[in-house]
Enzyme design. Structure first.
Site, short mmCIF file in Angstrom:
data_model
loop_
_atom_site.label_atom_id
_atom_site.label_comp_id
_atom_site.label_asym_id
_atom_site.label_seq_id
_atom_site.Cartn_x
_atom_site.Cartn_y
_atom_site.Cartn_z
N HIS A 218 0.83 -1.25 -0.08
CA HIS A 218 0.09 0.11 -0.05
C HIS A 218 1.07 1.29 0.02
CE1 HIS A 218 -3.22 2.85 1.29
NE2 HIS A 218 -2.17 3.34 2.08
N GLU A 219 1.70 1.27 0.94
CA GLU A 219 2.81 2.33 0.99
C GLU A 219 3.56 2.45 -0.39
OE1 GLU A 219 2.50 4.60 3.09
OE2 GLU A 219 1.12 3.38 4.35
N HIS B 112 1.89 4.55 -3.30
CA HIS B 112 1.94 5.97 -2.99
C HIS B 112 3.09 6.52 -4.02
CE1 HIS B 112 -1.22 6.69 -0.41
NE2 HIS B 112 -0.71 5.93 0.56
N GLU C 86 -5.70 7.03 -1.27
CA GLU C 86 -5.66 6.03 -0.27
C GLU C 86 -6.36 4.77 -1.13
OE1 GLU C 86 -3.70 5.73 2.42
OE2 GLU C 86 -2.89 7.74 2.29
#
Length: 428
Positions: free
Chosen positions: A278-279, A282, A358
């Site tokens: 997930h990070e 970004h 997100e």
């Protein structure tokens, strides 16, 4: 006239505070929408009754403190100018030093110390409740150390920015805002570049991830995502908090993948890999650069609006406020007040963009790891350990939430059509 203005803004603040208390503690029932009931997003499936109660109470307190502290800044800055305290700070600074830079530094120090002292009680209340609800692991002295680091870093950066801005005001009386923004752009990018290396280590100790097998798996994900990372960093946050987190920070060659040790201690490896994917999203989706660009665009609009509002305020009420032109140091609290107000007004727009990013990152992580079970359990543990609000009230979501609510995130993952999408790709 000054007493009348003071009375109006104080009464306005008290009425706003009373409304927010009523909204958060009475109007907002915390009822879960039917769509989430019985799913993995339902708090009753992963939180005990006591944990749900604690989460609700803690969230209300946090939200109330946010809505009290933000307009309190506006009130303090306005009263500092209204009753001439800002003028006194300026006078003392000029009596102490002849060099303009030193005058600015002294004035800013007086203003910073005064506002820090006035707002400290609310800051302490926030710390107190984070201890009561077992989120913070810090002692009072450890917490104060971080507060002082915040103070001095903020003071040092503002000293440079304020001095340059006021010099530009003197040189470019009408277009100072454009010149200030032009210099603000490289300053912001430079700050983003140096933060992981020079600023973050002032607060915590960073070191390479001790679990080399896990690091290899994370770096494998990074390689799939074309992220130029040779190390994963671990940070010892367990001495400060019981909450969980991970992030990718920095730009260019200073980009870092960082895991809190609390996350390492409380999530299993599959859950950690989902969080890291997930990070990484970004980075892959260029969210960091989109964030910088949107921030700079908002700053451009903000500088222009402040210039126009200050010009109008001085023309109409300068005599009452003992201000003749914007380049006087005594105007700084008004500028800070306007920056805070504009930031508050802009927060719903920046939060919408952040929540969209997100959601993109959650989808990317699901596609990369293919493990919905680990994703759901990771978010459930994040909510449990941080006493996160699973479904926040509307105003809280609008002004505070840069992430989708936990209920939204967990439900989206549970209903994510992962198998169907994989089958479609195979058929193609």
């Amino acid at each position: 006239m000054k007493i009348k203005w003071a009375a109006i803004v104080i009464v306005g603040y008290l009425l706003f505070s009373a409304f927010m208390y009523y909204y958060l503690f009475v109007m907002s029932t915390g009822d879960l929408p039917d769509i989430y009931k019985g799913t993995s997003a339902d708090p009753s499936t992963f939180l005990s009754e006591k944990e749900r109660s604690l989460s609700g109470d803690f969230s209300k307190i946090k939200n109330l403190l946010f809505f009290l502290s933000t307009p309190l800044e506006w009130l303090i800055y306005f009263l500092i100018v209204l009753f001439g305290l800002s003028h006194r700070f300026e006078k003392w600074a000029k009596e102490t030093a002849r060099i303009t830079f030193l005058q600015t530094s002294i004035y800013l120090f007086y203003l910073s110390v005064f506002t820090f002292a006035i707002t400290f009680p609310l800051q302490y209340i926030g710390f107190h409740f984070s201890k009561v609800y077992n989120i913070s692991a810090q002692t009072f002295s450890q917490w104060m150390k971080d507060e002082w680091i915040d103070f001095w870093i903020g003071y040092g950066l503002m000293m440079i920015l304020v001095f340059v801005m006021y010099e530009l005001m003197k040189k470019f009386k009408k277009r100072w805002w454009l010149a200030a923004w032009t210099l603000f752009v490289p300053f912001t990018i430079f700050l983003m570049y140096v933060q992981p290396i020079f600023i973050d280590p002032l607060y915590n100790d960073f070191y390479p991830l001790k679990d080399k097998q896990l690091e290899a798996k994370i770096l494998s994900l990074a390689d799939q995502a074309d992220i130029p990372a040779n190390h994963v960093y671990e940070v010892n946050m367990s001495k400060k908090t019981h909450a969980l987190n991970a992030y990718v920070t920095g730009i260019g060659s200073n980009a870092r993948i960082v895991l809190w040790d609390t996350t390492l201690n409380k999530l299993n490896k599959d859950e950690i890999l989902f969080v890291m994917a997930h990070e990484m999203a970004h980075y892959v989706k260029k969210h960091i650069y989109i964030g910088i660009a949107s921030y700079l665009i908002l700053a451009f609009i903000g500088f222009w609006l402040i210039a126009k509002m200050m010009e109008r305020l001085i023309n109409r009420h300068g005599e009452k406020l003992n201000v003749t032109n914007i380049a006087q140091l005594r105007t700084l609290p008004l500028i800070f007040m306007m920056i805070s107000m504009l930031s508050f007004v802009a927060s719903p727009f920046s939060n919408v963009l952040s929540r969209f990013e997100e959601k993109q990152s959650d989808a990317y992580a699901i596609e990369m790891t293919g493990n919905k079970t680990a994703a759901i359990s990771a978010f459930q543990k994040l909510a449990k350990e941080g006493l996160s609000e699973v479904k926040p009230p509307l105003l809280v979501k609008i002004f505070r939430y840069g992430h989708p609510s936990m209920a939204e995130r967990i439900y989206t993952i549970e209903t994510y059509p992962l198998k169907e999408m994989k089958e479609e790709r195979k058929n193609k």
